[in-house]
Structure formats: structure tokens, C-alpha cells
Write an enzyme that holds these catalytic residues in place. Structure first.
Site: not given
Length: 252
Positions: A140, A153
Site C-alpha cells: 500500500s 494497517y
């Protein structure tokens, strides 16, 4: 047909980026195995993809070692080898550290980070046996820079990015290339869920568009094309890379 006769295993392949990648891989000649935790979503995906080529769905949770082992074993039993592993399965929690429960933290880390480790652990011995392979890990933009309001995350994806580089070094001599793709915000069911959870979907999606220098979020198909590049011989001298597909987000 950049992936003719190759076998690709895609975790979290029943929707979003995984589904778009499965579709593209099939169009490029691959035989594809997709995994997920939902029979309903998996069967729906298979029904939509069947006309494109040889594709099957295996139910499993990559955060569990027994499931990861059985997914790899079932793929080998059906096709004999694994040429491409796309570790795509992931979950997201948007909370500050003090609001994140230990259970939520463990779920994010176990799925996003431990799940990648487990799939590689069980797949690499077969790649070594067969003389090579390709591993792509879905990280990501949050695996490259800090994002607000999602420490769990960010921790998981930062780990994926650096673990990818470490694995690239470990397996280069075995003709196994390991890279990560690092998307920005992508229009997927996960984004739709995040927008709905915010309480104001329209405002949330508008803010996501504005955060990207290109003025919009990405499409799953755009990430899939980057994954195809890393999976194919077009990237034959690329390993240990973190490929940003983020509309310029991390260039700021």
C-alpha cells in the site's frame, strides 16, 4: 499471452484488486486459483470468470497456517506447480491507536502481514523445486509513508514492503523474484465500505479523490496491470521493488 500455461495463485481473489488481477491473468493465458473466506463471493467470482479460462476457487483464511498450507497443497495437486503467487488478501481498520482493540490489531497484522509470510513459507519450497517463480505482495501507499488514523494497517503494510525486500534477497539465487505493488486508494468494495462507515460517503470519496495529485482514486484494473508487469517476463530483472500505483500520492 504473457502468462501462457503459467499457474497463478491469488489470495483474496473474489473481489476488488484480486478479482481484477484474476481476470487479466486469465486473459493472458494463465491458469488461476483464487482464494477467499466466503464461498458465496468465491462462487460468484468463478461463475463470472469461467468463460475466460481455467480458474478454480479455494476457500481459506491466509492468517491460519493450516489453511495456507492446504491452499498451496490443493493448487499443487491440481496443477503440479505454482509459477506466480499474488498475496493480495487484506483487511483495513481505520482507528487511532488508543481506539484500536487488541483483537482488531491482531486481525489486521495476522491477515495482512502474517498471511503473506505463511503463503510464501508454504509456496516457496515448490518454487525452489521447480526452478523459480514470482511472488508479488500487495502492500500500500501506507507501506511507504504514514497515513492518519490507521496505525495497525500502516504497521502491517510497512512490514509487507520491507519483508518483500528481505525475501527478494533470500530467494534471488533460486530464480524467485519477489516484489510488492503499493497502491493508493483504489475503487473497490473495501473503499465503498470505508466510505459508508464514515457517515458521509460523498464527502469521504471526494476527499479521497482530492488527496491524489491526479485528482481521482485508482481503478482495480490499473493495479492489475502493474501486477501483470511484475508477474511476467517484462520485469525479468526486477526484484525487491516497491511499485507505487497511487496517482502520485507518495510523490508529495
Amino acid at each position: 499471452m504473457k502468462l501462457a500455461k503459467r499457474v497463478a495463485l491469488i489470495t483474496g481473489g473474489s473481489e476488488g484488486i484480486g478479482y481484477a488481477t484474476a481476470r487479466l491473468f486469465l486473459q493472458e493465458g494463465a491458469r488461476v486459483v483464487i482464494t477467499g473466506r466466503s464461498h458465496r463471493k468465491g462462487n460468484r467470482a468463478i461463475n463470472e470468470l469461467n468463460d475466460l479460462g481455467d480458474v478454480i476457487f479455494l476457500k481459506g483464511d491466509v492468517s491460519k497456517s493450516s489453511d495456507a498450507r492446504e491452499i498451496v497443497k490443493a493448487t499443487i495437486e491440481r496443477y503440479g506447480h505454482i509459477d506466480i503467487l499474488f498475496n493480495n488478501a487484506g483487511v483495513y481498520v481505520e482507528k487511532l491507536a488508543e481506539d484500536t482493540t487488541e483483537r482488531e490489531w491482531d486481525r489486521v497484522i495476522d491477515t495482512n502481514l502474517k498471511g503473506v509470510f505463511l503463503m510464501v513459507k508454504h509456496a516457496v519450497p515448490y518454487m525452489k523445486r521447480d526452478g523459480g517463480g514470482v511472488i508479488i505482495n500487495n502492500s500500500s501507499d501506507a507501506g511507504l509513508v504514514g497515513n492518519r488514523n490507521c496505525p495497525a494497517y500502516c504497521a502491517s503494510k510497512g512490514g509487507v514492503t520491507i519483508m518483500t525486500k528481505a525475501m527478494a534477497l533470500d530467494y534471488a539465487s533460486y530464480n524467485i523474484r519477489v516484489n510488492s505493488v503499493n497502491p493508493g486508494t483504489i475503487d473497490t468494495p473495501m473503499l465503498a465500505y470505508e466510505a459508508k462507515s464514515s457517515g458521509d460517503s460523498g464527502e469521504y470519496l471526494k476527499r479521497m479523490d482530492e488527496e491524489h495529485p491526479m485528482g481521482r482514486v485508482g481503478r482495480a484494473e490499473e493495479v492489475a496491470r502493474a501486477v501483470l508487469f511484475l508477474a511476467s517476463d517484462d520485469s525479468s530483472f526486477v526484484t525487491g521493488a516497491a511499485l507505487s500505483v497511487d496517482g502520485g500520492l507518495t510523490a508529495q
